[in-house]
Write a protein that holds these residues in place. Sequence first.
Motif, PDB file in Angstrom:
ATOM      1  N   MET A   1       0.841  -1.198   0.000  1.00 14.78           N
ATOM      2  CA  MET A   1       0.000   0.000   0.000  1.00 14.78           C
ATOM      3  C   MET A   1       0.878   1.252   0.000  1.00 14.78           C
ATOM      4  N   ILE A   2       0.478   2.239  -0.788  1.00 15.93           N
ATOM      5  CA  ILE A   2       1.208   3.499  -0.842  1.00 15.93           C
ATOM      6  C   ILE A   2       0.305   4.626  -0.358  1.00 15.93           C
ATOM      7  N   ILE A   3       0.816   5.415   0.587  1.00 17.21           N
ATOM      8  CA  ILE A   3       0.105   6.590   1.086  1.00 17.21           C
ATOM      9  C   ILE A   3       0.797   7.812   0.503  1.00 17.21           C
ATOM     10  N   GLY A   4       0.106   8.541  -0.367  1.00 16.05           N
ATOM     11  CA  GLY A   4       0.697   9.715  -0.997  1.00 16.05           C
ATOM     12  C   GLY A   4       0.595   9.629  -2.507  1.00 16.05           C
ATOM     13  N   ASN A   5       0.877  10.744  -3.188  1.00 15.02           N
ATOM     14  CA  ASN A   5       0.804  10.764  -4.651  1.00 15.02           C
ATOM     15  C   ASN A   5       1.895  11.605  -5.293  1.00 15.02           C
ATOM     16  N   GLY A   6       2.897  11.997  -4.513  1.00 15.83           N
ATOM     17  CA  GLY A   6       4.001  12.784  -5.049  1.00 15.83           C
ATOM     18  C   GLY A   6       5.040  11.916  -5.727  1.00 15.83           C
ATOM     19  N   GLN A   7       6.201  12.497  -6.026  1.00 15.69           N
ATOM     20  CA  GLN A   7       7.215  11.758  -6.778  1.00 15.69           C
ATOM     21  C   GLN A   7       7.798  10.602  -5.975  1.00 15.69           C
ATOM     22  N   LEU A   8       7.895  10.732  -4.660  1.00  8.64           N
ATOM     23  CA  LEU A   8       8.358   9.603  -3.848  1.00  8.64           C
ATOM     24  C   LEU A   8       7.363   8.453  -3.900  1.00  8.64           C
ATOM     25  N   ALA A   9       6.104   8.780  -3.748  1.00  7.25           N
ATOM     26  CA  ALA A   9       5.067   7.752  -3.796  1.00  7.25           C
ATOM     27  C   ALA A   9       5.049   7.070  -5.159  1.00  7.25           C
ATOM     28  N   GLN A  10       5.146   7.856  -6.223  1.00  6.38           N
ATOM     29  CA  GLN A  10       5.102   7.304  -7.582  1.00  6.38           C
ATOM     30  C   GLN A  10       6.279   6.372  -7.859  1.00  6.38           C
ATOM     31  N   ALA A  11       7.406   6.635  -7.209  1.00  7.63           N
ATOM     32  CA  ALA A  11       8.596   5.817  -7.434  1.00  7.63           C
ATOM     33  C   ALA A  11       8.422   4.384  -6.946  1.00  7.63           C
ATOM     34  N   PHE A  12       7.477   4.189  -6.017  1.00  5.65           N
ATOM     35  CA  PHE A  12       7.273   2.858  -5.436  1.00  5.65           C
ATOM     36  C   PHE A  12       5.907   2.267  -5.812  1.00  5.65           C
ATOM     37  N   LYS A  13       5.379   2.693  -6.940  1.00  2.38           N
ATOM     38  CA  LYS A  13       4.029   2.281  -7.323  1.00  2.38           C
ATOM     39  C   LYS A  13       3.900   0.776  -7.520  1.00  2.38           C
ATOM     40  N   GLU A  14       5.035   0.095  -7.766  1.00  2.00           N
ATOM     41  CA  GLU A  14       4.956  -1.368  -7.938  1.00  2.00           C
ATOM     42  C   GLU A  14       4.601  -2.081  -6.639  1.00  2.00           C
ATOM     43  N   LEU A  15       4.695  -1.359  -5.507  1.00  2.00           N
ATOM     44  CA  LEU A  15       4.377  -1.960  -4.207  1.00  2.00           C
ATOM     45  C   LEU A  15       2.944  -1.675  -3.765  1.00  2.00           C
ATOM     46  N   ASP A  16       2.196  -0.967  -4.580  1.00  3.99           N
ATOM     47  CA  ASP A  16       0.872  -0.513  -4.153  1.00  3.99           C
ATOM     48  C   ASP A  16      -0.068  -1.659  -3.804  1.00  3.99           C
ATOM     49  N   LYS A  17       0.080  -2.772  -4.482  1.00  6.22           N
ATOM     50  CA  LYS A  17      -0.822  -3.907  -4.238  1.00  6.22           C
ATOM     51  C   LYS A  17      -0.264  -4.902  -3.215  1.00  6.22           C
ATOM     52  N   ARG A  18       0.925  -4.619  -2.688  1.00  6.11           N
ATOM     53  CA  ARG A  18       1.486  -5.484  -1.656  1.00  6.11           C
ATOM     54  C   ARG A  18       0.725  -5.263  -0.351  1.00  6.11           C
ATOM     55  N   ASP A  19       0.343  -6.329   0.333  1.00  6.28           N
ATOM     56  CA  ASP A  19      -0.412  -6.179   1.574  1.00  6.28           C
ATOM     57  C   ASP A  19       0.464  -6.310   2.819  1.00  6.28           C
ATOM     58  N   ASP A  20       1.803  -6.396   2.615  1.00  6.15           N
ATOM     59  CA  ASP A  20       2.710  -6.530   3.760  1.00  6.15           C
ATOM     60  C   ASP A  20       3.586  -5.303   3.966  1.00  6.15           C
ATOM     61  N   VAL A  21       3.440  -4.295   3.077  1.00  2.90           N
ATOM     62  CA  VAL A  21       4.302  -3.110   3.144  1.00  2.90           C
ATOM     63  C   VAL A  21       3.466  -1.839   3.019  1.00  2.90           C
ATOM     64  N   ILE A  22       3.778  -0.856   3.863  1.00  2.00           N
ATOM     65  CA  ILE A  22       3.192   0.480   3.746  1.00  2.00           C
ATOM     66  C   ILE A  22       4.301   1.456   3.369  1.00  2.00           C
ATOM     67  N   ILE A  23       4.148   2.152   2.244  1.00  2.93           N
ATOM     68  CA  ILE A  23       5.055   3.239   1.879  1.00  2.93           C
ATOM     69  C   ILE A  23       4.346   4.542   2.237  1.00  2.93           C
ATOM     70  N   PHE A  24       4.770   5.165   3.329  1.00  2.00           N
ATOM     71  CA  PHE A  24       4.131   6.410   3.754  1.00  2.00           C
ATOM     72  C   PHE A  24       4.917   7.576   3.146  1.00  2.00           C
ATOM     73  N   ALA A  25       4.389   8.124   2.057  1.00  9.53           N
ATOM     74  CA  ALA A  25       5.055   9.211   1.335  1.00  9.53           C
ATOM     75  C   ALA A  25       4.099  10.386   1.177  1.00  9.53           C
ATOM     76  N   SER A  26       3.414  10.681   2.263  1.00  7.34           N
ATOM     77  CA  SER A  26       2.441  11.773   2.261  1.00  7.34           C
ATOM     78  C   SER A  26       2.776  12.734   3.396  1.00  7.34           C
ATOM     79  N   GLY A  27       2.373  13.968   3.244  1.00  8.83           N
ATOM     80  CA  GLY A  27       2.570  14.930   4.325  1.00  8.83           C
ATOM     81  C   GLY A  27       3.378  16.131   3.894  1.00  8.83           C
ATOM     82  N   VAL A  28       3.978  16.794   4.855  1.00  8.09           N
ATOM     83  CA  VAL A  28       4.694  18.047   4.612  1.00  8.09           C
ATOM     84  C   VAL A  28       6.027  17.761   3.920  1.00  8.09           C
ATOM     85  N   ALA A  29       6.261  18.427   2.793  1.00  3.11           N
ATOM     86  CA  ALA A  29       7.496  18.232   2.036  1.00  3.11           C
ATOM     87  C   ALA A  29       8.393  19.459   2.041  1.00  3.11           C
ATOM     88  N   ASN A  30       7.822  20.624   2.315  1.00  2.96           N
ATOM     89  CA  ASN A  30       8.574  21.876   2.279  1.00  2.96           C
ATOM     90  C   ASN A  30       9.286  22.101   3.610  1.00  2.96           C
TER      91      ASN A  30
END
Length: 231
Positions: A1-30
Amino acid sequence: MIIGNGQLAQAFKELDKRDDVIIFASGVANSNCTDKSEFEKEKDLLIKTLINNKKKKFVYFSSCALSAKEYQLNDYYIHKQNMEKIIKEHSASYYIFRIPQLFADIKRHSTLINYLFYAIKEEKEIKIYKDAFRYVIALDDVHTIVIQLIEHHKGGTTLDIANSYRYSIAEIVEIIEQLTNKKANSTLINKKDAYTLDLIDLYNTISQYNIDGIKFGKSYLYDKLLSKLSL
């Protein structure tokens, strides 16, 4: 699962359907953000995600500035510090990756490298701190290292991911001048902004997990930007 939609999140899109990993790439970037409501929004989402996914591998992207004891932390970095603490309290299998100036495709992102690239290319005026230094890392190398660790490391780790050479802002400008064949319209300001990293853990990790194809050093930024411009 991927949380976020920025360039970091997009880089790990192949993991989006994995149910054992969370990529938390959302929140404050500045890193200049001072908006407490934005910090609270990320905190609330982080806690909710951790509570609902206690048994999963949890990947979070923080800042290398937290590894430099001498660096004065602003509101953004203190926020990142607090997020790391929450993750360690709620996850037994966390992967906190501290990254410096990140760059990927040469597009109009609000990152330092991309800002300087377009400002120089379009002959806009820029201000350069005289004693400012930055570590950098390309997104594809972050991806390579992160994937190796979540596949082969049990978690509970915090790791800086950065090129070993620390560039002055003036050096970064010179590299972009070479690549664009344009002279920067710059003004030098007498101000210091720098920290130093100990990257021995990163080198040990690269060696331990046989991570190939990453060539750190002084020419790293030039070579990476040149390859992206050539695509």
